[in-house]
Design a protein around this motif. Sequence first.
Motif, mmCIF file in Angstrom:
data_model
loop_
_atom_site.group_PDB
_atom_site.id
_atom_site.type_symbol
_atom_site.label_atom_id
_atom_site.label_comp_id
_atom_site.label_asym_id
_atom_site.label_seq_id
_atom_site.Cartn_x
_atom_site.Cartn_y
_atom_site.Cartn_z
ATOM 1 N N THR A 266 79.050 8.693 0.065
ATOM 2 C CA THR A 266 80.485 8.408 -0.064
ATOM 3 C C THR A 266 80.715 7.069 -0.740
ATOM 4 O O THR A 266 81.575 6.941 -1.624
ATOM 5 N N GLU A 267 79.954 6.053 -0.339
ATOM 6 C CA GLU A 267 80.094 4.721 -0.937
ATOM 7 C C GLU A 267 79.697 4.740 -2.415
ATOM 8 O O GLU A 267 80.322 4.084 -3.258
ATOM 9 N N ALA A 268 78.647 5.477 -2.733
ATOM 10 C CA ALA A 268 78.198 5.573 -4.124
ATOM 11 C C ALA A 268 79.269 6.245 -4.994
ATOM 12 O O ALA A 268 79.498 5.849 -6.146
ATOM 13 N N ASN A 269 79.935 7.253 -4.438
ATOM 14 C CA ASN A 269 81.026 7.908 -5.175
ATOM 15 C C ASN A 269 82.176 6.936 -5.412
ATOM 16 O O ASN A 269 82.841 6.977 -6.458
ATOM 17 N N GLU B 90 73.576 5.827 -11.439
ATOM 18 C CA GLU B 90 72.563 6.776 -11.897
ATOM 19 C C GLU B 90 71.230 6.538 -11.203
ATOM 20 O O GLU B 90 70.527 7.483 -10.835
ATOM 21 N N ALA B 91 70.869 5.252 -11.021
ATOM 22 C CA ALA B 91 69.599 4.926 -10.364
ATOM 23 C C ALA B 91 69.609 5.373 -8.907
ATOM 24 O O ALA B 91 68.611 5.896 -8.390
ATOM 25 N N ALA B 92 70.753 5.172 -8.242
ATOM 26 C CA ALA B 92 70.844 5.529 -6.822
ATOM 27 C C ALA B 92 71.046 7.025 -6.617
ATOM 28 O O ALA B 92 70.635 7.571 -5.579
ATOM 29 N N GLY B 93 71.682 7.684 -7.582
ATOM 30 C CA GLY B 93 72.049 9.090 -7.415
ATOM 31 C C GLY B 93 70.879 9.992 -7.075
ATOM 32 O O GLY B 93 70.951 10.816 -6.157
ATOM 33 N N GLY B 94 69.777 9.852 -7.818
ATOM 34 C CA GLY B 94 68.617 10.694 -7.572
ATOM 35 C C GLY B 94 68.041 10.483 -6.182
ATOM 36 O O GLY B 94 67.685 11.437 -5.484
#
Length: 260
Positions: free
Chosen positions: A175-178, A227-231
């Motif tokens: 949620t925070e990443a979004n 992008e780095a955190a998404g995976g």
Amino acid sequence: MTRRQGVCVVEMQETKHSRPLARLAQTPLEHIQSDSNALFSKCLFAFQSFSKLGELSENMRILSLNAELAAGRAGEHGSAVRALTQYTRELVNRLSSIEQGMLSLKSNTYNNSASALRTLQQLKLIDRAGTQLKKVKGEFGGSCVHKISQSRKTKLTDLMINVDGMIEGVESLSTEANAVSKVMSQAGSIATNIAIEASSAGAYEAEFEQVAKTMRDFASELRIMCEAAGGSIRDADNVGKILQLNAQENLGQLSKEAKQ
């Protein structure tokens, strides 16, 4: 080649399929510990991807202040840019809030992971003691085995709480990443609008263009973070689901064994 046929077979299998055999040789508790470590590792990488979020937020705040000063000097030419700096400060506040949320999540993740590992070690000791006590006959042995079963049940409950906490942490991190991704998109839009205003700012065009470029750079940095955190977040989500299923299955099996 060894004289014991069974040992020889095992050695040959380990040479060809060492990893699968190592996995098959794990006890239920070792399965859970392995999955917990994998989940923690994925979460940690995701947190590290956002480690510069606070620094970027502060740089964006400074940029908004400088842009507001430039807009003031530009007079009527800078009225739109001045309004855009207000939106920029809103993004700064949002990033600061997100960073605080991530720091809290990181702390909770560390605590749940450490607590889970401690509980797993305690369960291993309990299992070891239970194995030894089953060899003791008589009323004393039976009484101790019952107490150990109760202790084990309590620890298994604690472990599930830690596992659930880690999985909830992954969902909150997503949620925070979004939210960071949304800030990135809005920062890009602000940069575009400032660049548009710069084209009609006369003598202040170059100054506003520089502001727009810097804002685009900030948006690009946020995109790289996401992008780095998404995976890692997606991997953590998958590992978390597997961990939860395996934990429920293995803990259920452990509970059955405790009653035997």
